[in-house]
Scaffold this motif. Structure first.
Motif, PDB file in Angstrom:
ATOM      1  N   LEU A  16      77.491 -23.997  20.831  1.00 17.54           N
ATOM      2  CA  LEU A  16      76.401 -23.430  20.034  1.00 17.54           C
ATOM      3  C   LEU A  16      76.882 -23.163  18.609  1.00 17.54           C
ATOM      4  CD1 LEU A  16      73.496 -22.689  20.632  1.00 17.54           C
ATOM      5  CD2 LEU A  16      74.231 -20.388  21.210  1.00 17.54           C
ATOM      6  N   PHE A  17      78.111 -22.650  18.520  1.00 18.47           N
ATOM      7  CA  PHE A  17      78.691 -22.358  17.211  1.00 18.47           C
ATOM      8  C   PHE A  17      78.857 -23.645  16.402  1.00 18.47           C
ATOM      9  CE2 PHE A  17      82.240 -21.391  14.323  1.00 18.47           C
ATOM     10  CZ  PHE A  17      81.752 -20.247  13.734  1.00 18.47           C
ATOM     11  N   VAL A  21      77.260 -24.621  12.854  1.00 19.54           N
ATOM     12  CA  VAL A  21      78.031 -25.000  11.665  1.00 19.54           C
ATOM     13  C   VAL A  21      77.542 -26.333  11.119  1.00 19.54           C
ATOM     14  CG1 VAL A  21      80.313 -25.682  10.841  1.00 19.54           C
ATOM     15  CG2 VAL A  21      80.077 -23.689  12.302  1.00 19.54           C
ATOM     16  N   LEU A  22      77.300 -27.296  12.019  1.00 16.28           N
ATOM     17  CA  LEU A  22      76.785 -28.597  11.586  1.00 16.28           C
ATOM     18  C   LEU A  22      75.452 -28.437  10.879  1.00 16.28           C
ATOM     19  CD1 LEU A  22      77.621 -31.049  14.495  1.00 16.28           C
ATOM     20  CD2 LEU A  22      78.514 -31.030  12.167  1.00 16.28           C
ATOM     21  N   CYS A  23      74.597 -27.617  11.467  1.00 13.80           N
ATOM     22  CA  CYS A  23      73.266 -27.379  10.915  1.00 13.80           C
ATOM     23  C   CYS A  23      73.381 -26.793   9.508  1.00 13.80           C
ATOM     24  CB  CYS A  23      72.519 -26.429  11.848  1.00 13.80           C
ATOM     25  SG  CYS A  23      70.804 -26.271  11.483  1.00 13.80           S
ATOM     26  N   VAL A  24      74.308 -25.837   9.339  1.00 13.18           N
ATOM     27  CA  VAL A  24      74.483 -25.189   8.040  1.00 13.18           C
ATOM     28  C   VAL A  24      75.004 -26.177   7.008  1.00 13.18           C
ATOM     29  CG1 VAL A  24      75.952 -23.541   6.823  1.00 13.18           C
ATOM     30  CG2 VAL A  24      74.755 -22.839   8.884  1.00 13.18           C
ATOM     31  N   THR A  25      75.965 -27.022   7.422  1.00 20.92           N
ATOM     32  CA  THR A  25      76.589 -27.896   6.437  1.00 20.92           C
ATOM     33  C   THR A  25      75.761 -29.139   6.140  1.00 20.92           C
ATOM     34  OG1 THR A  25      77.898 -28.722   8.275  1.00 20.92           O
ATOM     35  CG2 THR A  25      78.987 -27.210   6.782  1.00 20.92           C
ATOM     36  N   GLU A  38      71.488 -18.468  12.503  1.00 18.54           N
ATOM     37  CA  GLU A  38      71.060 -17.766  13.725  1.00 18.54           C
ATOM     38  C   GLU A  38      71.822 -18.297  14.938  1.00 18.54           C
ATOM     39  OE1 GLU A  38      68.867 -15.141  13.974  1.00 18.54           O
ATOM     40  OE2 GLU A  38      69.065 -15.260  11.797  1.00 18.54           O
ATOM     41  N   MET A  39      72.008 -19.630  14.983  1.00 19.46           N
ATOM     42  CA  MET A  39      72.744 -20.224  16.108  1.00 19.46           C
ATOM     43  C   MET A  39      74.166 -19.720  16.148  1.00 19.46           C
ATOM     44  SD  MET A  39      71.709 -24.150  16.415  1.00 19.46           S
ATOM     45  CE  MET A  39      70.052 -24.702  16.386  1.00 19.46           C
ATOM     46  N   MET A  40      74.795 -19.649  14.980  1.00 17.15           N
ATOM     47  CA  MET A  40      76.180 -19.167  14.941  1.00 17.15           C
ATOM     48  C   MET A  40      76.261 -17.727  15.428  1.00 17.15           C
ATOM     49  SD  MET A  40      77.113 -20.835  11.279  1.00 17.15           S
ATOM     50  CE  MET A  40      78.765 -20.235  11.046  1.00 17.15           C
ATOM     51  N   ALA A  43      75.867 -17.702  19.118  1.00 23.05           N
ATOM     52  CA  ALA A  43      77.072 -18.179  19.784  1.00 23.05           C
ATOM     53  C   ALA A  43      78.034 -17.007  19.993  1.00 23.05           C
ATOM     54  CB  ALA A  43      77.737 -19.258  18.946  1.00 23.05           C
ATOM     55  N   ALA A  44      78.165 -16.193  18.958  1.00 19.28           N
ATOM     56  CA  ALA A  44      79.014 -15.005  19.080  1.00 19.28           C
ATOM     57  C   ALA A  44      78.461 -14.066  20.142  1.00 19.28           C
ATOM     58  CB  ALA A  44      79.119 -14.304  17.733  1.00 19.28           C
ATOM     59  N   ASN A  45      77.130 -13.948  20.207  1.00 23.45           N
ATOM     60  CA  ASN A  45      76.513 -13.080  21.215  1.00 23.45           C
ATOM     61  C   ASN A  45      76.843 -13.549  22.624  1.00 23.45           C
ATOM     62  OD1 ASN A  45      75.378 -11.230  19.599  1.00 23.45           O
ATOM     63  ND2 ASN A  45      73.326 -12.129  19.584  1.00 23.45           N
ATOM     64  N   VAL A  46      76.766 -14.854  22.853  1.00 22.98           N
ATOM     65  CA  VAL A  46      77.098 -15.394  24.174  1.00 22.98           C
ATOM     66  C   VAL A  46      78.528 -15.008  24.540  1.00 22.98           C
ATOM     67  CG1 VAL A  46      77.501 -17.528  25.464  1.00 22.98           C
ATOM     68  CG2 VAL A  46      75.475 -17.315  24.027  1.00 22.98           C
TER      69      VAL A  46
END
Lengths: 102, 515
Positions: A16-17, A21-25, A38-40, A43-46
């Motif tokens: 997910l992280f 990151v891919l989405c952001v970059t 939000e995905m990142m 991911a930390a929440n998971v």
């Protein structure tokens, strides 16, 4: 836990992280970047919730609830600011934010 | 009676038993939070329209909070609910709180003096108080939840302040860049923190430091350390997260840029010092900086690499700037580099403590010289409508007091004697040299020499460049402006010539934790 171990959740979190990151970059759209963020965060929440369960106390789960709350606040702030810049340039593409350089 | 209620009563009794936190120790932060609500209510009651009331209210409240911190007694031990200590208002956080509050006070003063219509004035003060409260809590957070909450409070309010001028294209762009970089780096940091939590099973920095020292070298921990550093680097404007800084400082109103450059940076260094030395300074537990158990730990390696890249990038990029506000942004990046350089030698030994005191001391000076320089930018943007360095041409003859005061600030930023900046740089470099990191110190010194070149640019314009007929400087400082710049410049000289022993002692006391 039906054959599900801590590792499964950590792999999910890492994936997910990475997607975030891919989405952001790669995204050129400011809203897309925010979705990636939000995905990142999630991911930390998971990770936090999985570790919390593994350690057998609630600290991590409580942390995750705080993160959800903060993510909402962050989305509100970020969208307000993006909306504001949209009023000026009529674009949400990050390629157009070039007023200042150097 | 249902069986539920007795249970509840039991729980409540337990909560009372587990010693209610001594909230009186958190009063300054509480006052700042209260002011957020007070200003919102005042705004509701008196309706729209500009008012001289808010600046006065804000400055008064910040001054009260400052005095409360200054004269409040410092006791040992963290405060928190239900056996979950989360905030430690100790001597280290106290000195940083003074820095935040002083910067907040000066920022309100600058906004007032910039005579700039900010629009929705009350909200500006609300956000400012939110930022100050977040900083005060960040400086004393001792566990991850409190730390992250405070960290994000400082971030979000910073985003809002940077993009506050909604009618300004550059301001809007500055806000967007800030929020994008900020949110990404905080998400990266959070992922790192989640890994740290997974490894140690605790939220408390003290326990984490102990567990990490025992864990030794592990790839996932190295990854976590790099991720967490990413979050810190963003707020400190250090490599590799410094990209936002020049654009944000240039696009925001000058007083806001000053606030971000001093208070925001100080806040993250306050938290960083605590994380780096947790348990280390008191000697009861190994410091987090000795993560790998060897002399050169992974954290130290990260800090040194980042320090070298940050100061070199900041100083060399500053060379070709023509806007003073943007130049100060690069200069603030370079200063983050010097501070990181010294942060890399922080440890449990005497030298490590001296390094920490050096950083604290430098922030006290940085506060004065950087805010002073940003006040000159505020004046330039107010009177000349531009922050371009050429707007200063001929100032030496027309406004000698302003020009000389600004020159003192620039000398101090460069680190030349006899200013306070020299003493500060000395205290930053000394622990690095004494530790035997000659190469690192040499890189720092070369950078200092480079910085001389671009800090001299405004000096050349002010004193040497010939005025062009009909293009005289439009700066028209009045008596109050001159009083303010002088008030920033004089302490720098006094501190540089004598009396810095006291301030050094103050810094040393702050890092030697209350027993």
């Amino acid at each position: 836990m039906n054959g599900l171990s801590l590792n499964h959740f950590l792999i999910l979190g890492a994936l997910l992280f990475s997607v975030g990151v891919l989405c952001v970059t790669l995204r050129r759209n400011a809203i897309g970047v925010l979705i990636g963020i939000e995905m990142m965060l999630n991911a930390a929440n998971v990770n936090l919730v999985a570790f919390s369960r593994w350690h057998g106390h609630v600290d991590g789960a409580v942390y995750a609830i705080f993160v959800i709350m903060l993510a909402a606040a962050e989305a509100a702030v970020a969208l307000a600011i993006v909306l504001n810049v949209f009023h000026h340039s009529a674009s949400v593409s990050t390629d157009d934010y070039t007023e200042m350089k150097g | 009676m249902t069986p539920f209620l007795p249970l509840l009563a039991q729980e409540t009794a337990k909560l009372e038993m587990s010693s209610m936190p001594d909230l009186s120790r958190m009063l300054p932060g509480g006052l700042l939070c209260l002011m957020v609500i007070v200003i919102l209510v005042v705004d509701l009651v008196r309706g729209k329209g500009p008012s001289a009331l808010y600046p006065k209210l804000s400055m008064g409240a910040i001054a009260v909070a400052f005095l409360m911190v200054l004269f409040g007694t410092v006791k040992a031990g963290a405060v928190g609910y239900g056996g979950f200590p989360s905030l430690d208002p100790d001597a280290l956080s106290r000195i940083f709180k003074l820095v935040f509050l002083a910067t907040g006070f000066v920022t309100v003063l600058f906004v007032e003096r910039s005579r700039q219509a900010f629009g929705r004035e009350a909200e500006f003060h609300v956000i400012l108080f939110g930022a100050l409260a977040g900083m005060c809590y960040l400086a004393s957070a001792t566990e991850m939840i409190g730390f992250y909450l405070a960290f994000e409070t400082v971030s979000y309010t910073g985003f809002l302040l940077a993009g506050y001028k909604a009618d300004d294209r550059r301001g809007a762009e500055a806000g967007t860049k800030f929020v994008m970089f900020g949110a990404v780096s905080s998400a990266v940091m959070l992922f790192g923190l989640s890994l740290v939590y997974g490894f140690t099973g605790s939220m408390q920095f003290a326990v984490i430091a102990e567990k990490l020292a025992a864990a030794g070298s592990q790839p996932a921990l190295v990854l976590a350390a790099i991720f967490v550093f990413g979050g810190f680097a963003f707020k400190a404007a250090a490599f590799p997260m410094q990209w936002w800084c020049p654009d944000v400082y240039e696009g925001s109103p000058a007083p806001v840029a000053a606030f971000l450059a001093v208070a925001s940076k100080a806040a993250v260094f306050a938290a960083g010092l605590r994380v780096l030395t947790y348990g280390g300074v008191s000697g009861s537990a190994p410091a987090l900086s000795h993560l790998m158990g060897h002399d050169s730990s992974i954290v130290q390696t990260i800090l040194i690499c980042s320090a070298v890249a940050t100061m070199t990038w900041g100083n060399f990029a500053a060379l070709r700037q023509s806007s003073l506000q943007r130049m100060l942004a690069y200069s603030s990046i370079a200063h983050a580099g010097y501070l990181l350089m010294t942060a890399s030698v922080i440890g449990t030994d005497k030298l490590g403590q001296e390094a920490m005191a050096g950083i604290v001391f430098y922030f006290l000076i940085y506060l004065v010289m950087n805010l002073g320089a940003f006040y000159v930018v505020t004046l330039m943007r107010r009177d000349a409508g531009t922050a371009d360095i050429s707007a200063l041409r001929g100032m030496g003859r027309r406004h000698p007091v302003l020009a000389v005061s600004f020159a003192i600030m620039l000398f101090s930023l460069t680190g030349l004697p006899p200013t306070a900046g020299f003493v500060g740089k000395l205290q930053l470099f000394w622990p690095v040299v004494a530790k035997g990191y000659y190469l690192l110190a040499a890189v720092g010194l070369v950078n200092g020499a480079v910085s001389l070149y671009f800090y001299a640019k405004p000096l050349r314009e002010m004193f040497l460049a010939a005025e062009v007929e009909g293009e005289e400087t439009r700066l028209a400082p009045d008596g109050v402006d001159l009083a303010i710049v002088t008030a920033f410049a004089v302490p720098l000289v006094i501190l540089g010539l004598f009396g810095w022993g006291n301030v050094t002692q103050m810094a040393m006391d702050a890092v030697a934790r209350v027993p």
